[in-house]
Design a protein around this motif. Sequence first.
Motif, mmCIF file in Angstrom:
data_model
loop_
_atom_site.group_PDB
_atom_site.id
_atom_site.type_symbol
_atom_site.label_atom_id
_atom_site.label_comp_id
_atom_site.label_asym_id
_atom_site.label_seq_id
_atom_site.Cartn_x
_atom_site.Cartn_y
_atom_site.Cartn_z
ATOM 1 N N GLU A 35 -9.674 11.341 -7.087
ATOM 2 C CA GLU A 35 -9.649 10.428 -5.944
ATOM 3 C C GLU A 35 -10.369 9.130 -6.280
ATOM 4 O O GLU A 35 -9.971 8.057 -5.825
ATOM 5 C CB GLU A 35 -10.293 11.083 -4.723
ATOM 6 C CG GLU A 35 -10.347 10.182 -3.491
ATOM 7 C CD GLU A 35 -9.000 9.556 -3.121
ATOM 8 O OE1 GLU A 35 -8.992 8.378 -2.690
ATOM 9 O OE2 GLU A 35 -7.958 10.231 -3.272
ATOM 10 N N ARG B 30 -6.484 1.323 -6.163
ATOM 11 C CA ARG B 30 -6.261 0.580 -4.917
ATOM 12 C C ARG B 30 -7.072 -0.715 -4.903
ATOM 13 O O ARG B 30 -6.578 -1.775 -4.482
ATOM 14 C CB ARG B 30 -6.645 1.449 -3.714
ATOM 15 C CG ARG B 30 -5.759 2.672 -3.501
ATOM 16 C CD ARG B 30 -6.090 3.382 -2.210
ATOM 17 N NE ARG B 30 -5.416 4.671 -2.134
ATOM 18 C CZ ARG B 30 -6.006 5.841 -2.384
ATOM 19 N NH1 ARG B 30 -7.290 5.874 -2.702
ATOM 20 N NH2 ARG B 30 -5.317 6.959 -2.309
ATOM 21 N N LEU C 207 0.493 6.962 -6.558
ATOM 22 C CA LEU C 207 -0.748 7.670 -6.872
ATOM 23 C C LEU C 207 -0.673 9.147 -6.499
ATOM 24 O O LEU C 207 -1.329 9.984 -7.139
ATOM 25 C CB LEU C 207 -1.923 7.005 -6.158
ATOM 26 C CG LEU C 207 -2.252 5.573 -6.577
ATOM 27 C CD1 LEU C 207 -3.364 5.004 -5.707
ATOM 28 C CD2 LEU C 207 -2.650 5.514 -8.050
ATOM 29 N N ALA C 208 0.119 9.469 -5.492
ATOM 30 C CA ALA C 208 0.234 10.866 -5.056
ATOM 31 C C ALA C 208 0.815 11.756 -6.152
ATOM 32 O O ALA C 208 0.559 12.970 -6.183
ATOM 33 C CB ALA C 208 1.096 10.954 -3.803
ATOM 34 N N ASP D 220 0.812 -1.221 0.000
ATOM 35 C CA ASP D 220 0.000 0.000 0.000
ATOM 36 C C ASP D 220 0.841 1.266 0.000
ATOM 37 O O ASP D 220 0.516 2.237 -0.701
ATOM 38 C CB ASP D 220 -0.933 0.006 1.212
ATOM 39 C CG ASP D 220 -2.019 -1.048 1.119
ATOM 40 O OD1 ASP D 220 -2.247 -1.546 -0.003
ATOM 41 O OD2 ASP D 220 -2.628 -1.377 2.152
ATOM 42 N N ALA D 221 1.927 1.268 0.763
ATOM 43 C CA ALA D 221 2.752 2.475 0.846
ATOM 44 C C ALA D 221 3.330 2.845 -0.519
ATOM 45 O O ALA D 221 3.335 4.024 -0.915
ATOM 46 C CB ALA D 221 3.874 2.264 1.862
ATOM 47 N N ASN E 152 0.410 4.106 -2.798
ATOM 48 C CA ASN E 152 -0.042 5.454 -2.442
ATOM 49 C C ASN E 152 0.974 6.515 -2.835
ATOM 50 O O ASN E 152 0.609 7.614 -3.263
ATOM 51 C CB ASN E 152 -0.335 5.530 -0.941
ATOM 52 C CG ASN E 152 -1.598 4.768 -0.566
ATOM 53 O OD1 ASN E 152 -2.524 4.645 -1.361
ATOM 54 N ND2 ASN E 152 -1.639 4.245 0.657
ATOM 55 N N GLU E 153 2.257 6.196 -2.696
ATOM 56 C CA GLU E 153 3.303 7.128 -3.133
ATOM 57 C C GLU E 153 3.222 7.356 -4.639
ATOM 58 O O GLU E 153 3.365 8.487 -5.121
ATOM 59 C CB GLU E 153 4.675 6.575 -2.760
ATOM 60 C CG GLU E 153 5.829 7.480 -3.157
ATOM 61 C CD GLU E 153 7.182 6.876 -2.839
ATOM 62 O OE1 GLU E 153 8.211 7.526 -3.143
ATOM 63 O OE2 GLU E 153 7.232 5.757 -2.308
ATOM 64 N N CYS F 144 -7.958 6.985 -8.013
ATOM 65 C CA CYS F 144 -7.013 6.405 -7.053
ATOM 66 C C CYS F 144 -7.640 5.234 -6.303
ATOM 67 O O CYS F 144 -6.977 4.200 -6.090
ATOM 68 C CB CYS F 144 -6.551 7.473 -6.062
ATOM 69 S SG CYS F 144 -5.506 8.760 -6.780
ATOM 70 N N GLN F 145 -8.911 5.373 -5.942
ATOM 71 C CA GLN F 145 -9.572 4.290 -5.225
ATOM 72 C C GLN F 145 -9.744 3.066 -6.121
ATOM 73 O O GLN F 145 -9.599 1.930 -5.669
ATOM 74 C CB GLN F 145 -10.934 4.752 -4.692
ATOM 75 C CG GLN F 145 -11.593 3.758 -3.746
ATOM 76 C CD GLN F 145 -10.703 3.416 -2.561
ATOM 77 O OE1 GLN F 145 -10.184 4.307 -1.885
ATOM 78 N NE2 GLN F 145 -10.495 2.127 -2.317
#
Length: 379
Positions: free
Chosen positions: A266, A273, A256-257, A249-250, A253-254, A269-270
């Motif tokens: 968003e 995920r 996607l940021a 996940d980390a 998320n990095e 992004c979801q």
Amino acid sequence: MDRSTVTPVEILHRWHAGDRPMAPDFEHLAFWELADDVRSRAFGITPDNAADVVRCKTDLFFSILDELHTFPLKSTVFLETLWNLWLPLAMQLSTAKQSLNRPLIQGILGGQGTGKTTLCQVLRLILGKMGYSTVSLSLDDLYKTYADRQQLQKADPRLIWRGPPGTHDIDLGIAVLDKLRGSQTRNLAAVDNRQSDALKPDIKKNIEIPRFDKSAYAGAGDRSQPEIISGADIVLFEGWFVGVNAVVDAKLNEFLAAAPFPISTESDCQFARDMNAKLHDYLPLWNRLDRLMVLYPQDYRLSQMWRNQAEREMMAAGKSGMSEAEINRFVEYFWKALHPELFIKSIVEEGDRVDLVIEILGDRTVGKICRASDLKLSD
């Protein structure tokens, strides 16, 4: 003549034109086998075996010479690709198969337009000449039925097209690969849970290879009649995310940021995920792979250009096709699900799960052929 000035392509063209091999040809070819140290490492070519490799490739080249016109790819670098990639890859698969007491399952990972289908067709032709029975299975062949996908879309309206993780029948894929893995051993009966048949290992059992008709239901696609085979020596299992694992996940998320195109909202992004999480379900399927190669485009955005080219060629031939805007939305949908800059790049950088990386250039020709550890990826 200085052997470094004689290229393999010149020799191959002479052979193709009807010349027979001469002793200097073998010397020149052995020199060039070792000149590309990255490719030679990928195929296990050393100074000690280079001459034998050239002899084997030469014998195989002449065995298929009369059938080259049947190959699905015709380009200005056809013979070069045959010598540098297809022949040694077929030989490598043969060696890997011989080390097993069951069929070999080769995974092939590549995005749209990278040449997965062509590679499988060529390998089947060459391996057939080598005496191996080969079957191709696409991740597309494992799609859930049209009816099941309709229900899936009702539950998750984001699944507007087939393709992302979650739209495949994973249990079907596992069952098929297990039957194929057992098709030439005494373990087939155990795979089928028919213990009473264990005493009859020589009886061939029909195996249904699922096939998918993309034209059914106005392009939505559905299962078609399966192909019936009794077994195969080598299985070529290809798809746009075959072998791809979820990233932590980390790391996701990095990534996607940074809002990588076409992920911009968003909700995008979801979706990314959720698709990443779905990859965990595919691990049992990937665990059936014996080997994994990656067709790695020089730039992942080339897939969009290649898809547009293919669509224009279809329409020029009188077939129906999508507009450029429709194609772009279609390809970008796949990127939103599993962005190649993250997922394909990650599996190559990890290296330990990938046996071979084949770089695909913008004109669809082959660039580097190497082990994952030898491919220098840009940041």
